[in-house]
Scaffold this active site. Sequence first.
Site, PDB file in Angstrom:
ATOM      1  N   LYS A  94      -9.724  -3.440  -3.991  1.00 45.67           N
ATOM      2  CA  LYS A  94      -8.913  -4.605  -4.260  1.00 45.67           C
ATOM      3  C   LYS A  94      -9.562  -5.833  -3.614  1.00 45.67           C
ATOM      4  CE  LYS A  94      -5.696  -6.050  -1.557  1.00 45.67           C
ATOM      5  NZ  LYS A  94      -5.852  -6.510  -0.163  1.00 45.67           N
ATOM      6  N   ASP A 149      -5.910   1.344  -4.482  1.00 42.10           N
ATOM      7  CA  ASP A 149      -4.904   0.620  -3.717  1.00 42.10           C
ATOM      8  C   ASP A 149      -4.576   1.583  -2.584  1.00 42.10           C
ATOM      9  OD1 ASP A 149      -2.325  -0.139  -2.685  1.00 42.10           O
ATOM     10  OD2 ASP A 149      -2.214  -1.512  -4.383  1.00 42.10           O
ATOM     11  N   HIS A 150      -5.065   1.289  -1.390  1.00 44.00           N
ATOM     12  CA  HIS A 150      -5.016   2.334  -0.354  1.00 44.00           C
ATOM     13  C   HIS A 150      -3.583   2.708   0.032  1.00 44.00           C
ATOM     14  CE1 HIS A 150      -4.676  -0.968   2.598  1.00 44.00           C
ATOM     15  NE2 HIS A 150      -4.228  -0.077   3.446  1.00 44.00           N
ATOM     16  N   LYS A 197      -1.458   6.734   1.034  1.00 43.24           N
ATOM     17  CA  LYS A 197      -0.734   7.071   2.270  1.00 43.24           C
ATOM     18  C   LYS A 197       0.241   8.209   2.002  1.00 43.24           C
ATOM     19  CE  LYS A 197      -0.935   2.364   4.134  1.00 43.24           C
ATOM     20  NZ  LYS A 197      -1.501   2.280   5.456  1.00 43.24           N
ATOM     21  N   GLU A 224       2.729  -7.213   9.962  1.00 44.73           N
ATOM     22  CA  GLU A 224       1.548  -6.932  10.795  1.00 44.73           C
ATOM     23  C   GLU A 224       1.606  -7.814  12.023  1.00 44.73           C
ATOM     24  OE1 GLU A 224      -2.289  -6.085   8.528  1.00 44.73           O
ATOM     25  OE2 GLU A 224      -1.245  -7.532   7.279  1.00 44.73           O
ATOM     26  N   ASP A 246      -2.693 -10.940  -1.305  1.00 43.12           N
ATOM     27  CA  ASP A 246      -3.315  -9.927  -0.452  1.00 43.12           C
ATOM     28  C   ASP A 246      -2.456  -8.667  -0.319  1.00 43.12           C
ATOM     29  OD1 ASP A 246      -5.414  -9.146   1.416  1.00 43.12           O
ATOM     30  OD2 ASP A 246      -3.932  -9.413   3.009  1.00 43.12           O
ATOM     31  N   HIS A 305      -0.205  -3.770  -3.013  1.00 46.13           N
ATOM     32  CA  HIS A 305       0.443  -2.718  -2.221  1.00 46.13           C
ATOM     33  C   HIS A 305       1.967  -2.696  -2.414  1.00 46.13           C
ATOM     34  CE1 HIS A 305      -3.445  -2.589  -0.525  1.00 46.13           C
ATOM     35  NE2 HIS A 305      -3.280  -3.454   0.435  1.00 46.13           N
TER      36      HIS A 305
HETATM   37  C1  BG6 Z   1      -5.343  -4.878   3.103  1.00 44.24           C
HETATM   38  C2  BG6 Z   1      -5.181  -6.350   3.300  1.00 44.24           C
HETATM   39  O1  BG6 Z   1      -5.372  -4.549   1.749  1.00 44.24           O
HETATM   40  O2  BG6 Z   1      -4.249  -4.199   3.717  1.00 44.24           O
HETATM   41  C3  BG6 Z   1      -5.118  -6.692   4.780  1.00 44.24           C
HETATM   42  O3  BG6 Z   1      -6.277  -7.034   2.709  1.00 44.24           O
HETATM   43  C4  BG6 Z   1      -4.039  -5.896   5.450  1.00 44.24           C
HETATM   44  O4  BG6 Z   1      -4.904  -8.080   4.983  1.00 44.24           O
HETATM   45  C5  BG6 Z   1      -4.159  -4.404   5.117  1.00 44.24           C
HETATM   46  O5  BG6 Z   1      -4.169  -6.088   6.850  1.00 44.24           O
HETATM   47  C6  BG6 Z   1      -2.953  -3.626   5.622  1.00 44.24           C
HETATM   48  O6  BG6 Z   1      -3.184  -2.265   5.480  1.00 44.24           O
HETATM   49  P1  BG6 Z   1      -2.450  -1.208   6.413  1.00 44.24           P
HETATM   50  O7  BG6 Z   1      -2.874   0.109   5.876  1.00 44.24           O
HETATM   51  O8  BG6 Z   1      -2.913  -1.476   7.810  1.00 44.24           O
HETATM   52  O9  BG6 Z   1      -0.987  -1.488   6.252  1.00 44.24           O
END
Ligand code: BG6
Length: 505
Positions: free
Chosen positions: A151, A180-181, A185, A219, A238, A243
């Site tokens: 992404k 999309d990581h 999860k 975050e 972002d 997500h």
């Molecule tokens: C990324 C964003 O895709 O996901 C980042 O570009 C963000 O800005 C991150 O910090 C958050 O991922 P996770 O897995 O830490 O919630």
Amino acid sequence: MIKNDNQILVIFGASGDLTARKLIPAIYNLYKKDYLPEKYAIVGVGRTSYDDEEFRQKAVIENEHIKKEGDKSLEDFAKLIHYHSLDTSNKEDYKGLSDRLHSIDDDFGTNCNVIFYLSVPPSLYGVIPKHLAYAGLNEEKSGWTRLIIEKPFGYDLESAKELNKTLLEDYREDQIYRIDHYLGKETVQNLLVTRFSNSIFEPLWNRNYIHRVEITSAESVGVEKRGGYYDGSGALRDMVQNHLLQLIGLVAMEPPVKSDANSIRNEKLKVFQSLRPMTPEDVKNNVIRGQYTSSKIKGEEVKGYREEEGVDPESKTETFVALKFFIDNWRWSGVPFYIRSGKKLPTRVSEVVIHFKPNHHRLFSQSQKINSQNMLVLRIQPDEGVLLKFGMKVPGQGFDVKNVNMDFLYSDLTDAYVPDAYERLILDCMQGDATLYARGDSVEAAWEFIDPILKAWKEDSSIPIYGYPAGTWGPENVDDLIEGEHMMWRYPCKNLAEDGIFCEL
Ligand code: BG6
């Protein structure tokens, strides 16, 4: 266990941060668990010149993100790794890559099965696949070819469509894996299991019983070293476009006919297609954007967003966004959905909260406390788990009711190895399973919802961007978005079972 085809993984952007932090450690974990096929090779590709041995040292032996444990040797794993230097923008260079892959294929016997992983700046997402095709590397003569694309997929609807079109000129949709990581999860996949394997939740999962759905992704970090990228993106692009809308897709979709890639992705697409488009007036009333300002956190001075490295000192990029919207379909008609995401908030937490409607007839003297209805919290991270809040009689005289917690924590499982998202996603792609990857049409449908918000922000300078001191829960007026008396966001803590503005963070 599914047997994986012999194969090569080619990583573009091999000397980058994602490769070191996520990709190589994930593949090493797969190796330790014996998930890699018998014949497997990794080829790092980048502009910097390394020989194989130098790259092995950097990517594996000296990689601080790799947990060196277990009986599988890191040195043996490192032998699977190769390096090829190339100028990604020069299509003639790809012929050299093709020769190199053929020779590795001959040596390792990988049956010409190749995954190309694009861990590169988004401006190269169209270029690299085109140049691979120029060198004939998109062809599937005796094996298969797959592309994994990181992404952000597009910058807006138009660029996402353009990118899809470019890719589809040389590849089939089923060769393209848009990562999309969040979908990798474990706790996100559990959303589907909670909904569709428990007969007690699904009958309630609709407008008759659900008052509202709330998703928070907070975050505590700021933009760190990514100011240059982030300033051109912002929280909406972002986090929300990808997500968080993916989470909405899983929470709101209809039961799929089967648990295969197309059935699940078809249902998610229908959710995105049912998102009520926002008018410029809706954007004014139902979307709040903010930007963190300098403050003191635990006695320490913290920079504001505009002072961060790589950020325009007059930037209007949002580091916080909260929105209220509706899904216009049979199941969700009239139920408000809320999303909130931001950087430099008091803690790191992602969760989905289902607020149930109150009883139609109030029998007991339950005081009208804030958020006192039944609530199901699906915690994505940290303190992963599921929490149900319900009313109990306070012991003693009368019928006073108090909300209590019933929770399940992943950490209570004895063998609670929760694999990293990348581990699961890379393994799925190795096996040709695209269930947890985003399909082209749904990425476009998600942009279709986001585009009018971006447009309104761009065209109407009277829409404010509120400052919020770093370390707070965003702009002060964000609770005003929530519909109904005595209603506000859940203010989550690190610990799943606790909440409230003053809870321990
Ligand atoms: C990324 C964003 O895709 O996901 C980042 O570009 C963000 O800005 C991150 O910090 C958050 O991922 P996770 O897995 O830490 O919630």
